[in-house]
Write an enzyme that holds these catalytic residues in place. Structure first.
Site, mmCIF file in Angstrom:
data_model
loop_
_atom_site.group_PDB
_atom_site.id
_atom_site.type_symbol
_atom_site.label_atom_id
_atom_site.label_comp_id
_atom_site.label_asym_id
_atom_site.label_seq_id
_atom_site.Cartn_x
_atom_site.Cartn_y
_atom_site.Cartn_z
ATOM 1 C CB SER A 98 31.566 17.192 -68.855
ATOM 2 O OG SER A 98 32.784 16.634 -69.282
ATOM 3 N N GLY A 137 27.698 14.770 -56.419
ATOM 4 C CA GLY A 137 28.744 14.965 -55.424
ATOM 5 C C GLY A 137 29.263 13.663 -54.851
ATOM 6 C CG ASN A 142 41.317 14.978 -47.309
ATOM 7 O OD1 ASN A 142 42.254 15.588 -47.827
ATOM 8 N ND2 ASN A 142 40.715 15.399 -46.208
ATOM 9 C CG HIS A 143 38.250 10.314 -49.033
ATOM 10 N ND1 HIS A 143 39.002 9.276 -48.535
ATOM 11 C CD2 HIS A 143 38.004 11.142 -47.988
ATOM 12 C CE1 HIS A 143 39.190 9.458 -47.241
ATOM 13 N NE2 HIS A 143 38.599 10.591 -46.883
ATOM 14 C CG LEU A 346 46.806 20.804 -88.168
ATOM 15 C CD1 LEU A 346 46.489 19.336 -88.375
ATOM 16 C CD2 LEU A 346 45.624 21.502 -87.513
ATOM 17 N N GLY A 347 51.566 21.017 -87.111
ATOM 18 C CA GLY A 347 52.677 21.880 -86.758
ATOM 19 C C GLY A 347 52.247 22.991 -85.817
ATOM 20 N N GLY A 348 52.754 24.203 -86.072
ATOM 21 C CA GLY A 348 52.423 25.336 -85.225
ATOM 22 C C GLY A 348 50.945 25.668 -85.241
ATOM 23 C CD GLU A 371 32.016 10.375 -64.992
ATOM 24 O OE1 GLU A 371 31.488 9.288 -65.230
ATOM 25 O OE2 GLU A 371 31.503 11.470 -65.237
#
Length: 392
Positions: A98, A137, A142-143, A346-348, A371
């Protein structure tokens, strides 16, 4: 974390489709990830810190603006090289990818494409070298999926522009030296502005308590009567198409990057299946585990072909926004499904930091949303094939 023993799957001999330069670029990035990312990334993810010391290494492997011409500090590489670098970095960690994606596609790309020659010369070499770090940016409180509704605005005050508003979910914001900010002028037209750290009224508070992209720095951009010099406006493209053009480049990189995360999960699960003994035999000798592995390598191979073809189209200037959306959506979904299946194998042990799988899975929850959300990309494809937009 265990030693990095990664071996890249290439079931359909896709290396034959790559040039020698492609393979050199990819192998350099792969070696760097093994040396500088794998040994530290789990610790930084657990601490929720960005490893600042990797910035120089990212610059050295060409991760910042690889397709930017050499005269501006870039490597002058093609789109497939860019994709391969993103694939290898995300094999290490989506948050690190990123950082590179934002720097390349969302900061350097708009300055190169939409900026003046003076802006290119001033900023691009510093960004390519990592001396400057940038952020982008667009998203606001709100968008999100409707960026055209943005409320961040700027006024022409004669000698400067006065910028007010806020952006959120911004990668690199806490440490960025420069922000490419999208805002509306008094007529409601969207333009890009270059806002530099230190401008009065500009702040970048960090976003904390994330369960995803923990080794990536995320924050907000706050603009409180920021005076932006007029020469900091990107003049060569305006309207919503300007930031969306940047997102095309970034989404292309994500389509490749997600393959890297998937390959790492598959390779980890494959190796574990040969080593883990249950009922007196390796679990890889059972039908259910082989079904999982066979489906993983099939989906990875399909995604590799999709990304390679898209890279060819990008190189030829033919790739459409809708084609890029399809690749981003498909490949990230592929990767997150493989992460989940690999975790089960892989279980636990799959939930521990001894292996990379759970970190990839959590990271991909962000990648599948940012994105362009998973559903929005589906609607982009739907609108493209029917000619009937269904976004609202």
């Amino acid at each position: 974390m265990k030693p990095d023993l990664f071996e890249a799957p290439d079931y359909y001999q896709l290396d034959d489709l790559l040039s020698e330069e492609h393979k050199l670029v990819r192998d350099a990035a792969r070696s760097w990830v093994k040396k500088d990312i794998s040994p530290i990334i789990e610790d930084y993810a657990q601490k929720a810190e960005f490893p600042n010391q990797i910035i120089n290494g990212l610059a050295e492997i060409g991760a910042f603006g690889p397709y930017i011409p050499e005269k501006y500090g870039g490597a002058g590489l093609d789109q497939i090289s860019y994709g391969l670098i993103m694939q290898e970095i995300e094999r290490g960690d989506s948050g690190v990818r990123s950082t590179a994606s934002v720097q390349s596609s969302l900061v350097m790309y708009p300055i190169y494409k939409y900026g003046t020659e003076e802006q290119r010369k001033k900023y691009l070499p510093k960004l390519a070298s990592g001396a400057f770090m940038g952020c982008f940016g667009l998203t606001e409180p709100n968008h999100g999926s409707n960026p055209g509704g943005m409320e961040t605005k700027f006024k022409d005050m004669g000698d400067y522009y006065l910028l007010n508003g806020a952006k959120m979910w911004i990668s690199n914001a806490p440490f960025a030296d420069i922000a490419v900010v999208w805002a509306k002028n008094e007529e409601g037209r969207i333009y890009g502005l270059l806002v530099e750290r230190g401008m009065e009224g500009f702040s970048t508070p960090e976003t904390h308590n994330k369960w995803s992209l923990r080794a990536s720095a995320t924050g907000e951009l706050i603009f409180d009567n920021v005076k932006v010099p007029k020469e900091n406006l990107l003049p060569n493209k305006s309207g919503l198409g300007a930031p969306l053009g940047c997102l095309d480049s970034a989404r292309f990189g994500i389509a490749w990057g997600a393959i890297g995360a998937a390959m790492d999960c598959y390779d980890t699960a494959l190796r574990y299946s040969k080593e883990r003994i249950q009922f007196d035999k390796p679990i890889g000798a059972t039908q259910l585990q082989q079904k999982k592995l066979a489906e993983m390598i099939t989906e990875i191979t399909k995604a590799q072909l999709l990304a390679w073809r898209l890279g060819v189209l990008r190189n030829e200037g033919k790739a459409t926004t809708a084609q890029i959306s399809m690749a981003k959506r498909n490949n990230v979904e592929m990767a997150i499904n493989i992460a989940r299946e690999a975790r089960q194998m892989l279980g636990g042990m799959g939930i521990t930091g001894e292996y990379s799988i759970m970190r990839h899975m959590m990271n991909l929850e962000s990648v599948i949303t940012y994105e362009g959300t998973h559903d929005i990309h589906l609607l982009i494809t739907g609108a493209d094939i029917t000619g009937l937009p269904a976004f609202k």
